[in-house]
Design a protein around this motif. Structure first.
Motif, PDB file in Angstrom:
ATOM      1  N   ARG A 106     -80.160   9.460 -52.424  1.00  0.00           N
ATOM      2  CA  ARG A 106     -79.905   8.039 -51.917  1.00  0.00           C
ATOM      3  C   ARG A 106     -81.468   7.106 -52.466  1.00  0.00           C
ATOM      4  N   THR A 107     -82.716   8.059 -52.508  1.00  0.00           N
ATOM      5  CA  THR A 107     -83.813   7.656 -52.195  1.00  0.00           C
ATOM      6  C   THR A 107     -84.256   7.308 -53.410  1.00  0.00           C
ATOM      7  N   ALA A 108     -83.421   7.401 -54.777  1.00  0.00           N
ATOM      8  CA  ALA A 108     -82.985   6.878 -55.960  1.00  0.00           C
ATOM      9  C   ALA A 108     -82.402   4.821 -55.766  1.00  0.00           C
ATOM     10  N   MET A 113     -80.029  14.027 -50.436  1.00  0.00           N
ATOM     11  CA  MET A 113     -81.394  12.408 -50.447  1.00  0.00           C
ATOM     12  C   MET A 113     -82.155  12.209 -51.760  1.00  0.00           C
ATOM     13  N   ALA A 114     -81.836  12.893 -52.711  1.00  0.00           N
ATOM     14  CA  ALA A 114     -82.587  12.855 -53.557  1.00  0.00           C
ATOM     15  C   ALA A 114     -82.286  10.840 -54.397  1.00  0.00           C
ATOM     16  N   THR A 160     -80.485  18.266 -51.103  1.00  0.00           N
ATOM     17  CA  THR A 160     -81.903  18.016 -51.326  1.00  0.00           C
ATOM     18  C   THR A 160     -80.918  16.812 -52.411  1.00  0.00           C
ATOM     19  N   ARG A 205     -84.518  -2.118 -53.626  1.00  0.00           N
ATOM     20  CA  ARG A 205     -85.524  -2.797 -53.351  1.00  0.00           C
ATOM     21  C   ARG A 205     -86.233  -3.387 -54.591  1.00  0.00           C
ATOM     22  N   LEU A 219     -82.124   3.691 -53.008  1.00  0.00           N
ATOM     23  CA  LEU A 219     -82.455   2.502 -52.094  1.00  0.00           C
ATOM     24  C   LEU A 219     -83.884   1.853 -53.037  1.00  0.00           C
ATOM     25  N   GLN A 220     -84.553   3.063 -53.827  1.00  0.00           N
ATOM     26  CA  GLN A 220     -85.708   2.062 -54.436  1.00  0.00           C
ATOM     27  C   GLN A 220     -84.782   1.432 -55.432  1.00  0.00           C
TER      28      GLN A 220
END
Length: 116
Positions: A15-17, A12-13, A9, A23, A19-20
């Motif tokens: 990695r998401t941060a 994943m958090a 978890t 972007r 990627l955002q």
């Protein structure tokens, strides 16, 4: 099992941060600034300064060349070199040179003529 799930978890958090953020960075407008010449002045002032130094250069180079030609064209009388006194404390040599004699490398020919 609970520990590996927490790691997954957290990974994943993160990695998401990331990627955002990537972007948002990619979507941000790129500001291209125009680089001034050197002094930070306006373009007209920079061009005027450039033309000023160009004129100074184009007048100084021929002036320096003309002065050099004039100075090299003058042939001053060369003064005669007086014979140096043979003081005992000059040219003290404690070892013989590898080529023999009492003459240094650069005065070898003239020195040999004197000693002969």
């Amino acid at each position: 099992a609970g520990e590996s799930r927490a790691r997954t978890t957290a990974t994943m958090a993160a990695r998401t941060a990331l990627l955002q953020m990537a972007r948002r960075t990619a979507a941000a407008p790129v500001h291209v600034t125009r680089r001034n010449m050197s002094g930070g002045l306006t373009i007209q002032q920079e061009r005027a300064e450039m033309l000023r130094w160009q004129m100074i250069t184009f007048t100084a180079i021929p002036a320096c060349a003309a002065l050099g030609i004039y100075l090299f064209s003058q042939h001053p009388d060369h003064h005669e070199v007086k014979e140096r006194p043979a003081y005992s404390y000059l040219n003290i040599r404690l070892k013989i040179f590898p080529w023999g004699g009492n003459c240094s490398l650069f005065e070898y020919g003239a020195c040999q003529e004197k000693t002969d």
